[in-house]
Design an enzyme around this catalytic site. Sequence first.
Site, PDB file in Angstrom:
ATOM      1  N   ARG A  63      -1.538  -4.510   3.143  1.00 28.45           N
ATOM      2  CA  ARG A  63      -0.103  -4.354   3.451  1.00 28.45           C
ATOM      3  C   ARG A  63       0.704  -5.633   3.196  1.00 28.45           C
ATOM      4  NH1 ARG A  63       3.137  -2.145   8.281  1.00 28.45           N
ATOM      5  NH2 ARG A  63       4.089  -3.940   9.282  1.00 28.45           N
TER       6      ARG A  63
ATOM      7  N   ARG B 137       0.822  -1.219   0.000  1.00 31.71           N
ATOM      8  CA  ARG B 137       0.000   0.000   0.000  1.00 31.71           C
ATOM      9  C   ARG B 137       0.851   1.262   0.000  1.00 31.71           C
ATOM     10  NH1 ARG B 137      -2.412  -0.631   6.113  1.00 31.71           N
ATOM     11  NH2 ARG B 137      -0.475  -0.410   7.294  1.00 31.71           N
ATOM     12  N   GLU B 138       2.142   1.104   0.155  1.00 33.79           N
ATOM     13  CA  GLU B 138       3.019   2.271   0.250  1.00 33.79           C
ATOM     14  C   GLU B 138       3.446   2.709  -1.149  1.00 33.79           C
ATOM     15  OE1 GLU B 138       5.859   0.687   3.076  1.00 33.79           O
ATOM     16  OE2 GLU B 138       4.314   0.476   4.604  1.00 33.79           O
TER      17      GLU B 138
ATOM     18  N   TYR C  40       9.063   1.356  17.120  1.00 31.56           N
ATOM     19  CA  TYR C  40       8.524   0.301  17.975  1.00 31.56           C
ATOM     20  C   TYR C  40       9.330  -0.969  17.755  1.00 31.56           C
ATOM     21  CZ  TYR C  40       6.004   0.157  13.483  1.00 31.56           C
ATOM     22  OH  TYR C  40       5.677   0.192  12.149  1.00 31.56           O
TER      23      TYR C  40
ATOM     24  N   GLU D  46      11.468   5.573   5.597  1.00 31.25           N
ATOM     25  CA  GLU D  46      10.026   5.838   5.624  1.00 31.25           C
ATOM     26  C   GLU D  46       9.827   7.163   4.909  1.00 31.25           C
ATOM     27  OE1 GLU D  46       7.597   3.946   6.706  1.00 31.25           O
ATOM     28  OE2 GLU D  46       8.547   2.482   8.016  1.00 31.25           O
TER      29      GLU D  46
ATOM     30  N   ASN E 277       7.570  -7.951   6.000  1.00 34.05           N
ATOM     31  CA  ASN E 277       8.609  -7.295   6.800  1.00 34.05           C
ATOM     32  C   ASN E 277       8.646  -7.810   8.246  1.00 34.05           C
ATOM     33  OD1 ASN E 277      10.813  -5.583   6.561  1.00 34.05           O
ATOM     34  ND2 ASN E 277       9.716  -3.857   7.513  1.00 34.05           N
ATOM     35  N   ARG E 278       8.000  -8.932   8.482  1.00 37.72           N
ATOM     36  CA  ARG E 278       8.136  -9.681   9.737  1.00 37.72           C
ATOM     37  C   ARG E 278       8.524 -11.127   9.458  1.00 37.72           C
ATOM     38  NH1 ARG E 278       7.437  -5.197  10.542  1.00 37.72           N
ATOM     39  NH2 ARG E 278       6.200  -4.070  12.081  1.00 37.72           N
TER      40      ARG E 278
ATOM     41  N   HIS F  82      10.101   2.262   2.463  1.00 36.36           N
ATOM     42  CA  HIS F  82       8.717   2.194   2.945  1.00 36.36           C
ATOM     43  C   HIS F  82       8.132   3.597   3.020  1.00 36.36           C
ATOM     44  CE1 HIS F  82       8.489  -2.035   4.631  1.00 36.36           C
ATOM     45  NE2 HIS F  82       9.763  -1.945   4.275  1.00 36.36           N
ATOM     46  N   SER F  83       6.871   3.676   3.426  1.00 36.43           N
ATOM     47  CA  SER F  83       6.275   4.942   3.809  1.00 36.43           C
ATOM     48  C   SER F  83       5.226   4.622   4.882  1.00 36.43           C
ATOM     49  CB  SER F  83       5.620   5.627   2.601  1.00 36.43           C
ATOM     50  OG  SER F  83       4.366   5.046   2.289  1.00 36.43           O
TER      51      SER F  83
HETATM   52  N1  VAL Z   1       7.606   0.543   9.729  1.00 42.33           N
HETATM   53  C1  VAL Z   1       8.178  -0.695   9.315  1.00 42.33           C
HETATM   54  C2  VAL Z   1       7.244  -1.827   9.590  1.00 42.33           C
HETATM   55  O1  VAL Z   1       6.311  -1.686  10.323  1.00 42.33           O
HETATM   56  C3  VAL Z   1       9.536  -0.992   9.946  1.00 42.33           C
HETATM   57  C4  VAL Z   1      10.420   0.157  10.028  1.00 42.33           C
HETATM   58  C5  VAL Z   1       9.458  -1.664  11.265  1.00 42.33           C
HETATM   59  O2  VAL Z   1       7.409  -2.867   9.031  1.00 42.33           O
END
Ligand code: VAL
Length: 408
Positions: free
Chosen positions: A219, A167-168, A344, A366, A238-239, A290-291
């Site tokens: 996302r 979505r970014e 975070y 970002e 991204n996890r 990212h954004s």
């Molecule tokens: N904002 C990103 C995310 O939520 C990173 C920087 C942790 O995946």
Amino acid sequence: KHEIYDGHAVYQVDVASMDQVKLVHDFENDLMLDVWSDAVPGRPGKVLVPKFKREIFENFLKQSGVQYKLEVENVKEQLELEDQLLAAAAAKSNSTRSRLSFDKIHSYEEVDAYLQELAKEFPNVVTVVEGGKSFEGRSIKYLRISTTNFQDASKPVVMMQSLLHCREWVTLPATLYAIHKLVIDVTESDLINNIDWIILPVANPDGYVHTFGGDRYWRKNRATGYMAGNLCMGVDLNRNFGMNWGTASSSSVCSDTFHGRSAFSEPESSVIRDIIAEHRNRMALYLDIHSFGSMILYGYGNGVLPSNALQLHLIGVQMAQAIDRVKWSSNKDYIVGNIFHVLYAASGGASDYAMQAAAPFSYTYELPAYRNSVWFDGFLVDPDFIEQAGFETWEGIKVGARAAAAAA
Ligand code: VAL
């Protein structure tokens, strides 16, 4: 179109203490809300709240004495506005198959065709590589850009990617602009003479295609098979990387930070892992674009700092300053720092993995949320900002690439 977001609201949440930070954070998690940015004292957060959860959310904030503001009553209207603005700009666009313009957000198909065109037109500099296929079978292509033979492996490598979070949208012009300045409109030849580049514009093709079809705020990837009937689906790519995997992410497939079955369970993250492995010995810099938030972040997502944290920070600041010098005046200055401390806790991130596996310098950008007179919702793109996003981000990337290559 956009029916699923009818009545969704965006709240700005303004916390006063670290106690409230935790309170809000936990409640948002329990409610499975889509948190766009976490609230910390002095920096309000943003969260998307479906219609049927609005009352319980507002009641909670009132009872807890947390300040908040209803920022967007109905995001569906904003999504329609974005469509209109982008369509109007696209109608005037002079984009062609082999020269993508910077007045529109290009589709997966357009980018995919473009990468192949470039490789055909500039065979001495550009190679297109299919790293693999996405969950739904789409081709994940990236470019190798080199003035010598990439396979000689004689130069430092800079790798960058966009749209891991699909979505970014505004992150795509950042990689396309870099390609443009490295291949088509070369004004600073040291960047290609001294560095080999790897550029992956659409890291999450399935998700990206899905955001064009009416789910603008999607996302994750589009993996199924995690839940009977697939009521919830998709892994937060991204996890999903193999660095502290599963320690600060969600094990629920319904969550927007769902980490998947295991590290690299997803084809999209595996492709990136393999690219990193292939160039492990000469990867000087890794950038995951990212954004939003106007931030340049480095690892690790659990708050532990790498041994070269001072250098990381220094180069981060230099990149941020280069962008701030040319940024739009209505946008805020960049913040530079560690993911955990600025934002975070997050585990399994791409830039953390690259840092640990290969690159001495690795960052998550970002990009800014562009603020116009009509909206400020973070992910939506104003066509007027597309070229600027590419241009200003490139200023930062150049600084980082030169510094990392010099240190290599
Ligand atoms: N904002 C990103 C995310 O939520 C990173 C920087 C942790 O995946």
